[in-house]
Enzyme design. Structure first.
Site, PDB file in Angstrom:
ATOM      1  N   SER A  96      -7.968 -10.547   3.933  1.00 50.41           N
ATOM      2  CA  SER A  96      -7.893  -8.657   4.002  1.00 50.41           C
ATOM      3  C   SER A  96      -9.323  -7.994   4.310  1.00 50.41           C
ATOM      4  O   SER A  96     -10.405  -8.506   4.316  1.00 50.41           O
ATOM      5  CB  SER A  96      -8.214  -8.915   2.269  1.00 50.41           C
ATOM      6  OG  SER A  96      -9.118  -8.035   2.178  1.00 50.41           O
ATOM      7  N   MET A 144      -3.693 -11.841  -9.516  1.00 53.20           N
ATOM      8  CA  MET A 144      -5.625 -11.532  -8.940  1.00 53.20           C
ATOM      9  C   MET A 144      -6.758 -12.318  -9.710  1.00 53.20           C
ATOM     10  O   MET A 144      -6.347 -12.823 -10.601  1.00 53.20           O
ATOM     11  CB  MET A 144      -5.902 -10.347 -10.195  1.00 53.20           C
ATOM     12  CG  MET A 144      -5.524  -8.904  -9.324  1.00 53.20           C
ATOM     13  SD  MET A 144      -6.114  -9.415  -7.245  1.00 53.20           S
ATOM     14  CE  MET A 144      -7.451  -8.785  -6.709  1.00 53.20           C
ATOM     15  N   MET A 158      -4.361  -0.120  -5.067  1.00 51.06           N
ATOM     16  CA  MET A 158      -5.220  -0.508  -6.562  1.00 51.06           C
ATOM     17  C   MET A 158      -5.237   0.624  -6.658  1.00 51.06           C
ATOM     18  O   MET A 158      -6.245   1.211  -6.885  1.00 51.06           O
ATOM     19  CB  MET A 158      -6.237  -1.923  -6.473  1.00 51.06           C
ATOM     20  CG  MET A 158      -6.305  -3.354  -6.148  1.00 51.06           C
ATOM     21  SD  MET A 158      -7.590  -3.511  -5.722  1.00 51.06           S
ATOM     22  CE  MET A 158      -6.978  -3.434  -3.482  1.00 51.06           C
ATOM     23  N   ASP A 208      -6.458  -2.872   1.095  1.00 55.82           N
ATOM     24  CA  ASP A 208      -6.169  -2.627   0.227  1.00 55.82           C
ATOM     25  C   ASP A 208      -6.963  -1.297  -0.568  1.00 55.82           C
ATOM     26  O   ASP A 208      -8.079  -0.836   0.737  1.00 55.82           O
ATOM     27  CB  ASP A 208      -7.529  -3.300  -0.185  1.00 55.82           C
ATOM     28  CG  ASP A 208      -7.973  -5.214  -1.023  1.00 55.82           C
ATOM     29  OD1 ASP A 208      -6.558  -5.612  -1.342  1.00 55.82           O
ATOM     30  OD2 ASP A 208      -8.388  -6.046  -0.081  1.00 55.82           O
ATOM     31  N   HIS A 228      -1.765  -3.299  -0.575  1.00 53.24           N
ATOM     32  CA  HIS A 228      -2.284  -4.050  -1.875  1.00 53.24           C
ATOM     33  C   HIS A 228      -2.616  -3.011  -2.447  1.00 53.24           C
ATOM     34  O   HIS A 228      -4.053  -2.533  -2.448  1.00 53.24           O
ATOM     35  CB  HIS A 228      -2.762  -4.782  -1.902  1.00 53.24           C
ATOM     36  CG  HIS A 228      -4.413  -5.361  -3.409  1.00 53.24           C
ATOM     37  ND1 HIS A 228      -4.580  -6.641  -4.093  1.00 53.24           N
ATOM     38  CD2 HIS A 228      -2.960  -4.849  -4.565  1.00 53.24           C
ATOM     39  CE1 HIS A 228      -4.893  -6.314  -4.956  1.00 53.24           C
ATOM     40  NE2 HIS A 228      -4.498  -5.429  -6.226  1.00 53.24           N
ATOM     41  N   HIS A 239      -3.946  -8.144   5.170  1.00 59.01           N
ATOM     42  CA  HIS A 239      -4.496  -7.467   3.635  1.00 59.01           C
ATOM     43  C   HIS A 239      -4.643  -6.102   3.724  1.00 59.01           C
ATOM     44  O   HIS A 239      -6.070  -5.915   4.174  1.00 59.01           O
ATOM     45  CB  HIS A 239      -4.627  -8.000   3.094  1.00 59.01           C
ATOM     46  CG  HIS A 239      -4.454  -8.517   1.188  1.00 59.01           C
ATOM     47  ND1 HIS A 239      -3.685  -8.594   0.480  1.00 59.01           N
ATOM     48  CD2 HIS A 239      -5.882  -7.633   0.860  1.00 59.01           C
ATOM     49  CE1 HIS A 239      -3.792  -8.145  -0.477  1.00 59.01           C
ATOM     50  NE2 HIS A 239      -5.328  -7.957  -1.035  1.00 59.01           N
ATOM     51  N   ASP A 258      -5.149 -13.222  -4.787  1.00 60.82           N
ATOM     52  CA  ASP A 258      -6.173 -12.604  -4.075  1.00 60.82           C
ATOM     53  C   ASP A 258      -8.042 -12.476  -5.452  1.00 60.82           C
ATOM     54  O   ASP A 258      -7.438 -12.067  -5.943  1.00 60.82           O
ATOM     55  CB  ASP A 258      -6.097 -11.642  -4.129  1.00 60.82           C
ATOM     56  CG  ASP A 258      -6.315 -10.639  -3.300  1.00 60.82           C
ATOM     57  OD1 ASP A 258      -7.247 -10.698  -2.857  1.00 60.82           O
ATOM     58  OD2 ASP A 258      -6.141  -9.142  -3.328  1.00 60.82           O
ATOM     59  N   MET A 295      -7.584   1.848  -2.963  1.00 62.20           N
ATOM     60  CA  MET A 295      -8.131   1.751  -3.882  1.00 62.20           C
ATOM     61  C   MET A 295      -8.574   3.253  -4.340  1.00 62.20           C
ATOM     62  O   MET A 295      -9.498   3.834  -2.827  1.00 62.20           O
ATOM     63  CB  MET A 295      -9.347   1.300  -4.271  1.00 62.20           C
ATOM     64  CG  MET A 295      -9.744  -1.065  -3.771  1.00 62.20           C
ATOM     65  SD  MET A 295     -11.349  -1.282  -4.207  1.00 62.20           S
ATOM     66  CE  MET A 295     -10.951  -2.825  -3.452  1.00 62.20           C
TER      67      MET A 295
HETATM   68  C1  DX5 Z   1     -10.469  -7.218  -4.259  1.00 58.13           C
HETATM   69  C2  DX5 Z   1      -9.316  -7.218  -2.680  1.00 58.13           C
HETATM   70  C3  DX5 Z   1      -9.334  -8.476  -2.195  1.00 58.13           C
HETATM   71  C4  DX5 Z   1     -10.648  -9.112  -1.174  1.00 58.13           C
HETATM   72  C5  DX5 Z   1     -10.613  -9.959  -2.095  1.00 58.13           C
HETATM   73  O1  DX5 Z   1     -10.127  -6.371  -5.674  1.00 58.13           O
HETATM   74  O2  DX5 Z   1      -8.403  -6.741  -4.152  1.00 58.13           O
HETATM   75  O3  DX5 Z   1      -7.794  -8.434  -1.436  1.00 58.13           O
HETATM   76  O4  DX5 Z   1     -10.123  -8.087  -0.535  1.00 58.13           O
HETATM   77  O5  DX5 Z   1     -12.247 -10.222  -1.721  1.00 58.13           O
HETATM   78  P1  DX5 Z   1     -12.786 -11.973  -1.751  1.00 58.13           P
HETATM   79  O6  DX5 Z   1     -11.880 -12.606  -0.306  1.00 58.13           O
HETATM   80  O7  DX5 Z   1     -14.059 -11.540  -0.708  1.00 58.13           O
HETATM   81  O8  DX5 Z   1     -12.581 -11.864  -2.913  1.00 58.13           O
HETATM   82 ZN    ZN Z   2      -6.444  -7.176  -2.357  1.00 58.46          ZN
END
Ligand code: DX5
Ligand code: ZN
Length: 219
Positions: free
Chosen positions: A8, A136, A67, A34, A65, A32, A172, A36
């Site tokens: 990620s 998650m 969110m 993210d 991903h 990956h 994740d 948000m």
């Molecule tokens: C958190 C993200 C993850 C995040 C994980 O909401 O969806 O993808 O990057 O990070 P680590 O591996 O540090 O928990």
């Molecule tokens: Zn993620």
């Protein structure tokens, strides 16, 4: 077991995303990303223009991903700019079947994500529309959080639901060389890791270690 590792970039230097991708390109399966929106989760990262730009520079397939609130409105566009996988949250989608079909029609794999306390069983009838389930293992929103063991029963139940279907099971959040073992034992085959990869001086070596640990646990 075939294991997939998806580093990620949330934990990478946002000013050097293309370099962060290159650092793991030889070892990882996906990258990956993210997304948000500061509504579905209390954090704001990046969106479609950055994903489209990264797509131009990356050799790894992008694993987006989302969110975000209203994935029904936004998710298909990530497939249209070339993301290999688009995952949206079950808690946010108004019409998950229509959305899953729309993402597939745009040429991407479809992932359905659930937060740790959202039982996957409620989505059993959707499995035929999906290429991946993401359970998650932290509350979504931030990297570097502590792994939640309480999510593991949901991983196990997802594995049981999947049965013989060709659906990948991703975890994740808080995944490192130790917790990845518990995830693989619970049935996960696709692993996101942010801080465990990018906080390491050699991110490619971190990916290799994670893969070896997951492979050994899953065999
Ligand atoms: C958190 C993200 C993850 C995040 C994980 O909401 O969806 O993808 O990057 O990070 P680590 O591996 O540090 O928990
Ligand atoms: Zn993620």
């Amino acid at each position: 077991m075939s294991v997939r590792i998806s580093p990620s970039i949330l934990s990478a230097d946002f000013g050097r995303l293309a370099e962060a991708e290159r650092a793991v390109a030889a070892e990882a399966d996906w990258l990956h990303v993210d997304v948000m929106d500061n509504h579905f989760v209390p954090n704001l990262t990046l969106g479609l223009p950055v994903v489209a730009a990264l797509q131009e520079h990356a050799t790894l397939p992008l694993d987006c991903h989302l969110m975000i609130e209203d994935p029904d409105r936004w998710a298909t566009a990530y497939a249209e700019v070339g993301a290999r996988n688009v995952t949206f949250h079950a808690e946010a989608a108004a019409a998950p079947v229509r959305l899953a079909r729309s993402i597939r029609a745009a040429g991407a794999r479809v992932g359905l994500a659930v937060k740790p306390a959202t039982p996957i069983e409620g989505y059993a009838d959707l499995l035929g529309e999906l290429d991946m389930i993401l359970v998650m293992t932290v509350e979504p929103g931030f990297g570097g959080q502590q792994f939640l063991d309480l999510a593991l029963p949901n991983v196990r139940r997802a594995r049981a639901l999947i049965g013989d279907l060709d659906i990948w099971l991703q975890v994740d959040g808080g995944v490192d060389a130790e917790t990845i073992v518990r995830c693989a034992e619970a049935g996960a085959d696709t692993f996101v890791a942010g801080s465990a990869v990018y906080a390491c001086p050699d991110p490619a070596a971190a990916v290799r270690r994670l893969r070896a640990a997951a492979q050994a646990a899953g065999d």
